[in-house]
Design an enzyme around this catalytic site. Structure first.
Site, short mmCIF file in Angstrom:
data_model
loop_
_atom_site.label_atom_id
_atom_site.label_comp_id
_atom_site.label_asym_id
_atom_site.label_seq_id
_atom_site.Cartn_x
_atom_site.Cartn_y
_atom_site.Cartn_z
N HIS A 30 0.85 -1.20 0.00
CA HIS A 30 0.00 0.00 0.00
C HIS A 30 0.88 1.24 0.00
O HIS A 30 2.10 1.16 0.21
CB HIS A 30 -0.96 -0.02 1.19
N HIS A 32 1.42 3.88 2.00
CA HIS A 32 1.92 4.64 3.14
C HIS A 32 3.43 4.67 2.98
O HIS A 32 4.04 3.68 2.55
CB HIS A 32 1.52 3.98 4.47
N ASP A 34 6.09 4.34 4.64
CA ASP A 34 7.02 3.31 5.14
C ASP A 34 7.00 2.04 4.30
O ASP A 34 7.76 1.11 4.57
CB ASP A 34 6.74 2.99 6.62
N HIS A 35 6.16 2.02 3.26
CA HIS A 35 6.08 0.83 2.41
C HIS A 35 6.49 1.08 0.95
O HIS A 35 6.66 0.14 0.20
CB HIS A 35 4.67 0.23 2.46
N HIS A 107 -7.03 -1.98 6.11
CA HIS A 107 -6.07 -1.00 6.64
C HIS A 107 -6.51 0.45 6.45
O HIS A 107 -5.71 1.36 6.65
CB HIS A 107 -4.71 -1.26 5.98
N ASP A 178 0.10 -4.14 5.95
CA ASP A 178 -0.44 -3.57 7.20
C ASP A 178 -1.93 -3.91 7.24
O ASP A 178 -2.64 -3.66 6.27
CB ASP A 178 -0.31 -2.04 7.20
N HIS A 236 6.66 -5.08 11.46
CA HIS A 236 6.01 -3.78 11.57
C HIS A 236 5.77 -3.43 13.04
O HIS A 236 4.74 -2.87 13.42
CB HIS A 236 4.68 -3.79 10.79
ZN LIG Z 1 3.26 0.61 7.70
ZN LIG Z 2 0.14 1.50 6.51
#
Ligand SMILES: [Zn+2]
Ligand SMILES: [Zn+2]
Length: 273
Positions: A30, A32, A34-35, A107, A178, A236
């Site tokens: 996804h 976000h 951090d991904h 999520h 996530d 995570h």
């Molecule tokens: Zn994340």
């Molecule tokens: Zn996320």
């Protein structure tokens, strides 16, 4: 294959025994940061290292337009092909020797889990039996091992089933992305060798976990138990946990084969005998 590419991914590769130049496919869960924010840096470093092979990037809707945006940053002009693919719940991508299944998880933003499933492998070759049947050792052995019939000099036809055991399952690895606990994950991860699952919080923060679209270690363990996986890796983890033992402990009470992997840890998944 690389699953998710947060900021700093290429730095971690440099510290690991792997090379980012070996990646042929990236699967993004996804959008976000951090991904996926590691993608533009990785694209450009691959170029600096003279990459020629195409790179395929898979992700939820917007993957194609987002890749275009990332490629238009600065004066970057890729010398190799970067192909973006949008995938969705229920898709199965077939490749040589394995497939990737896609599951929509929970999520708050479109987020996907991926399941890497190797093709079935032929059964074990029974060499003593093959010799007993008078099959000469050599090319005929490998033809039988690959599942083909062979004709001997005396005209007898030997089918592969005669000398092969029952087919063996390939390895299965599931990466959750996530997510809040997701009922569909239980069948998606059914009998996986490894389930890599969101475990951002411990069970005392279950409400917070749910409202942010994450899972607790105990909830992840319950999913692993219900899916009857071999091994659970919790990932995570919130930076609030300086010691992962809390999470590992609460999960192991429910599913003993749980680990919180350390950065750069390697784990070999053996082929089934
Ligand atoms: Zn994340
Ligand atoms: Zn996320």
């Amino acid at each position: 294959m690389l699953f998710d590419c947060g900021e700093g991914t290429q730095r971690q590769f440099q510290k690991s025994s792997l090379s980012y130049m070996q990646i042929s496919k990236i699967f993004i869960s996804h959008f976000h940061g951090d991904h996926f924010l590691g993608l533009p840096g990785l694209f450009q470093t691959m170029q600096l290292n003279d990459r020629k092979e195409p790179l395929h990037v898979y992700g939820p809707s917007k993957m194609i337009s987002l890749t275009q945006e990332l490629l238009s940053l600065g004066y970057f002009r890729p010398s190799y092909e970067i192909v973006a693919h949008e995938v969705k719940n229920g898709d199965q991508l077939s490749f040589d020797g394995y497939a990737i299944d896609v599951l929509q998880v929970k999520h708050g933003v479109p987020c996907l889990a991926y399941c890497l499933q190797e093709d079935m492998r032929p059964g074990k070759f029974n060499k003593p039996k093959a010799l007993e049947l008078g099959i000469p050792e050599g090319p005929l052995f490998s033809r039988l091992q690959r599942g083909n019939c062979v004709t001997l000099q005396d005209g007898r036809v030997i089918t592969p089933e005669t000398v092969l055991g029952s087919p063996r399952a390939g390895r299965k690895i599931v990466y959750s992305g996530d997510t809040r606990p997701c009922e569909a994950m239980i069948s998606f991860a059914d009998h996986a060798d490894v389930l890599i699952h969101d475990a951002t919080f411990d069970k005392s923060l279950e409400d917070i976990a749910g409202s942010y679209g994450h899972t607790t270690a105990a909830q992840a363990a319950l999913i692993a138990k219900q899916a009857e996986v071999q091994r659970l890796f919790l990932v995570h983890i919130s930076p609030r946990y300086l010691d992962y033992k809390v999470l590992e402990g609460e999960a192991r009470n429910i599913f003993p084969h749980t680990h919180v992997p350390k950065d750069l840890q390697e784990y070999e998944i053996k082929l089934k005998k």
